[in-house]
Design a protein around this motif. Structure first.
Motif, short mmCIF file in Angstrom:
data_model
loop_
_atom_site.label_atom_id
_atom_site.label_comp_id
_atom_site.label_asym_id
_atom_site.label_seq_id
_atom_site.Cartn_x
_atom_site.Cartn_y
_atom_site.Cartn_z
N UNK A 70 11.96 3.19 24.04
CA UNK A 70 11.45 3.76 22.79
C UNK A 70 12.58 3.87 21.78
N UNK A 71 12.20 3.92 20.51
CA UNK A 71 13.20 4.11 19.46
C UNK A 71 12.56 4.77 18.25
N UNK A 72 13.37 5.45 17.48
CA UNK A 72 12.96 6.07 16.23
C UNK A 72 14.03 5.78 15.18
N UNK A 73 13.63 5.76 13.92
CA UNK A 73 14.58 5.50 12.86
C UNK A 73 14.14 6.11 11.54
N UNK A 74 15.11 6.42 10.69
CA UNK A 74 14.86 6.92 9.34
C UNK A 74 15.71 6.10 8.38
N UNK A 75 15.07 5.52 7.36
CA UNK A 75 15.79 4.65 6.44
C UNK A 75 15.34 4.90 4.99
N UNK A 76 16.28 4.73 4.08
CA UNK A 76 15.95 4.65 2.66
C UNK A 76 15.71 3.18 2.33
N UNK A 77 14.84 2.92 1.36
CA UNK A 77 14.64 1.53 0.95
C UNK A 77 14.58 1.42 -0.56
N UNK A 78 15.04 0.28 -1.05
CA UNK A 78 15.10 0.00 -2.47
C UNK A 78 14.38 -1.32 -2.72
N UNK A 79 13.35 -1.28 -3.57
CA UNK A 79 12.55 -2.47 -3.80
C UNK A 79 12.37 -2.77 -5.27
N UNK A 80 11.86 -3.98 -5.54
CA UNK A 80 11.57 -4.41 -6.90
C UNK A 80 10.20 -5.07 -6.91
N UNK A 81 9.28 -4.53 -7.71
CA UNK A 81 7.89 -4.99 -7.73
C UNK A 81 7.75 -6.21 -8.63
N UNK A 82 7.13 -7.26 -8.08
CA UNK A 82 6.86 -8.48 -8.83
C UNK A 82 5.37 -8.56 -9.10
N UNK A 83 4.99 -8.59 -10.37
CA UNK A 83 3.60 -8.78 -10.74
C UNK A 83 2.66 -7.69 -10.29
N UNK A 84 3.18 -6.53 -9.91
CA UNK A 84 2.33 -5.41 -9.51
C UNK A 84 1.81 -5.48 -8.09
N UNK A 85 2.03 -6.61 -7.39
CA UNK A 85 1.41 -6.78 -6.07
C UNK A 85 2.37 -7.12 -4.95
N UNK A 86 3.62 -7.48 -5.25
CA UNK A 86 4.58 -7.90 -4.24
C UNK A 86 5.90 -7.15 -4.45
N UNK A 87 6.48 -6.65 -3.36
CA UNK A 87 7.75 -5.94 -3.47
C UNK A 87 8.73 -6.39 -2.39
N UNK A 88 9.73 -7.20 -2.72
CA UNK A 88 10.85 -7.42 -1.80
C UNK A 88 11.75 -6.18 -1.80
N UNK A 89 12.38 -5.89 -0.66
CA UNK A 89 13.18 -4.67 -0.58
C UNK A 89 14.28 -4.81 0.47
N UNK A 90 15.27 -3.94 0.36
CA UNK A 90 16.31 -3.77 1.37
C UNK A 90 16.27 -2.32 1.83
N UNK A 91 16.77 -2.07 3.04
CA UNK A 91 16.72 -0.72 3.58
C UNK A 91 17.98 -0.44 4.39
#
Length: 399
Positions: A292-313
Motif C-alpha cells: 500500500x502507499x499514500x501520497x500528498x502532492x501540490x500540482x500546477x496546471x495550465x488550462x487549454x481551451x477550457x477542457x484540457x489541463x497539462x500539469x506537473x506535481x
C-alpha cells in the motif's frame, strides 16, 4: 448561477487529424528481468531504471467524427541499468537502445484531444559489462500502451503516454533463461504536416469556465520499483525489481486564478498494490512486496481551451514494504519525495479523465545495520475524477 453546457456542431475549417507527423519524446523507464534455471530456481526479478529519449514518425487517418487510426515507427536511446558492486569490482547490465513499429487507435474526447491505445512489435539491445568485458544481447517482443495527445497551437501537438514491452526469453548461456519486461513513461511533442484532408464536422466539447473546486475520484495502473541494497564500503546492488498492478482513490482541491488559465491545487491519494518480486529455489520461496502507499502532492496546471489541463506535481509519499521468507518476516514504511506530471481532460463539465506518471524517490533506511536499502518507484496510471462546482460555458472551438 452555473450555466448548462450548450451543444453545438461546428465545422472545423481547415483541420483534420489525418496527417503525417514527426516528433520527439523523453521520459523515464523501469525494467524487471526474471531469471530462471528450469527445474532448479527462479527469481522474478532484477530491477533497473533510468532515462529514455527518442523520436518517431507516423501517419494518422481520421475515419469518423471521433475515431482516428494510424501507424508509427520509433527509436529510443536509453540508460536503463542495474549495477552490482563488490569491494570495488562492478558488473552492469544496461538497456541502451530500442526500436518499435506500432499501430494505434484513438478516440477524440474533444476536437483537439485524443485518448489512444497502441500495440506493436519491438526490438531492443542491452549490454552486459563485467570486469571490463562486455556482451551484447538482443531482445524481441510485443509492446502495448496508451496515452493522451492534444493540440497546443497550429500544427504542434503534445502527448503523454506509457508503453509496456513484453520481451521473449533469451538464453545467454545454456540452462539460463532471462525474460525482461520494460515500462516507459514519456512526454513529447509532434508536428503534423499537411493537416487538411477530408473534413469531419466538429462536435461540442465539454468545458469549464472555472476549474476551481473540490474533486474526488478513482485511479489505477501499473507500477515498477527498483530497490538498492548496500553495505557501505563492501557491497551494493541496484537493484531488486518489482512490478504489478495497483488501484485506489484520490481527492483534492484546485484553484484557478481569476483572469488566467493557471491552476494551483493540492491532492492526496491512497492505493493498494500487487507489485512484488519473488524468489523460489525448489520448495522454498520468498517475496518482497509494496502492498500500500499514500501520497500528498501540490500540482500546477495550465488550462487549454477550457477542457484540457497539462500539469506537473510534487509532494511526499509513504509506501509499506513487506518481506516474507522461510527464515523471517519483516515490514517497514519507506518514504520520500514524489515528482509527477500528466494531462487531465473533461469528458463532461464535471467528469474528467487523467493520464499521469508519478515517480517516488525513497530515502535510505536500515534493514539490519550495516545493511541498508532504498526504494525508487514509478507509477503510470489513469484516473476518473468528479469535479464539484465550476461555471460551465458553451463550446468554443480553437482553430
Amino acid at each position: 448561477m452555473p450555466r448548462s453546457p450548450v451543444a453545438a456542431t461546428v465545422v472545423a475549417d481547415g483541420f483534420s487529424w489525418t496527417a503525417l507527423y514527426g516528433g520527439l519524446h523523453a521520459g523515464h523507464g523501469f525494467s524487471n528481468t526474471s531469471i530462471s534455471v528450469p527445474g532448479l530456481a527462479s527469481f522474478s526479478g532484477v530491477g533497473a531504471n533510468g532515462w529514455v529519449i527518442g523520436g518517431k514518425i507516423g501517419a494518422d487517418w481520421q475515419m469518423a467524427q471521433r475515431f482516428v487510426i494510424g501507424a508509427l515507427i520509433e527509436g529510443d536511446l536509453s540508460r536503463i541499468d542495474t549495477t552490482l558492486g563488490i569491494v570495488g569490482l562492478t558488473a552492469k547490465i544496461s538497456a541502451d537502445r530500442r526500436w518499435a513499429v506500432r499501430g494505434r487507435a484513438g478516440y477524440l474526447l474533444t476536437p483537439e484531444t485524443m485518448v489512444y491505445a497502441t500495440a506493436g512489435w519491438s526490438q531492443g539491445h542491452a549490454t552486459v559489462s563485467v570486469l571490463g568485458n562486455s556482451l551484447g544481447l538482443t531482445t524481441n517482443g510485443w509492446q502495448v500502451g496508451g496515452g493522451v495527445e492534444t493540440r497546443i497551437a497550429g500544427n504542434w501537438f503534445a502527448h503523454a503516454e506509457y508503453v509496456h514491452t513484453f520481451t521473449n526469453a533469451i538464453s545467454p548461456i545454456p540452462g539460463l533463461s532471462l525474460r525482461p519486461q520494460v515500462g516507459t513513461a514519456r512526454a513529447g511533442v509532434t508536428y503534423r504536416f499537411g493537416m487538411g484532408g477530408s473534413q469531419q464536422a466538429a462536435f461540442a466539447a465539454p468545458r469549464r469556465g472555472d476549474w476551481t473546486g473540490f474533486h474526488v475520484g478513482v485511479q489505477g495502473g501499473y507500477a515498477f520499483a527498483n530497490t538498492t541494497i548496500s553495505v557501505p564500503g563492501l557491497f551494493s546492488l541496484r537493484g531488486l525489481g518489482a512490478q504489478g498492478i495497483f488501484g485506489g482513490v484520490l481527492g483534492g482541491y484546485d484553484h484557478q486564478f481569476a483572469g488566467t488559465s493557471v491552476v494551483l491545487g493540492l491532492e492526496a491519494d491512497a492505493s493498494l498494490s500487487a507489485a512484488k518480486t519473488t524468489l523460489t529455489a525448489g520448495p522454498i520461496g520468498a517475496s518482497l512486496a509494496g502492498d500500500w502507499d499514500v501520497g500528498v502532492r501540490a500540482r500546477l496546471g495550465y488550462v487549454l481551451g477550457g477542457s484540457v489541463m497539462p500539469y506537473v506535481s510534487a509532494g511526499y509519499g509513504f509506501t509499506h514494504v513487506k518481506l516474507t521468507s522461510p527464515v523471517f518476516n519483516a515490514s517497514d514504511v519507506t518514504h520520500g519525495f514524489q515528482l509527477g506530471g500528466g494531462v487531465e481532460t473533461l469528458i463532461t463539465p464535471n467528469l474528467s479523465l487523467r493520464a499521469e506518471y508519478i515517480h517516488s524517490f525513497g530515502t535510505t533506511r536500515d534493514v539490519i545495520a550495516p545493511l541498508r536499502y532504498r526504494v525508487e518507484s514509478g507509477r503510470a496510471r489513469l484516473g476518473l475524477s468528479w469535479k464539484f462546482g465550476g461555471e460551465t460555458a458553451a463550446v468554443v472551438a480553437r482553430y
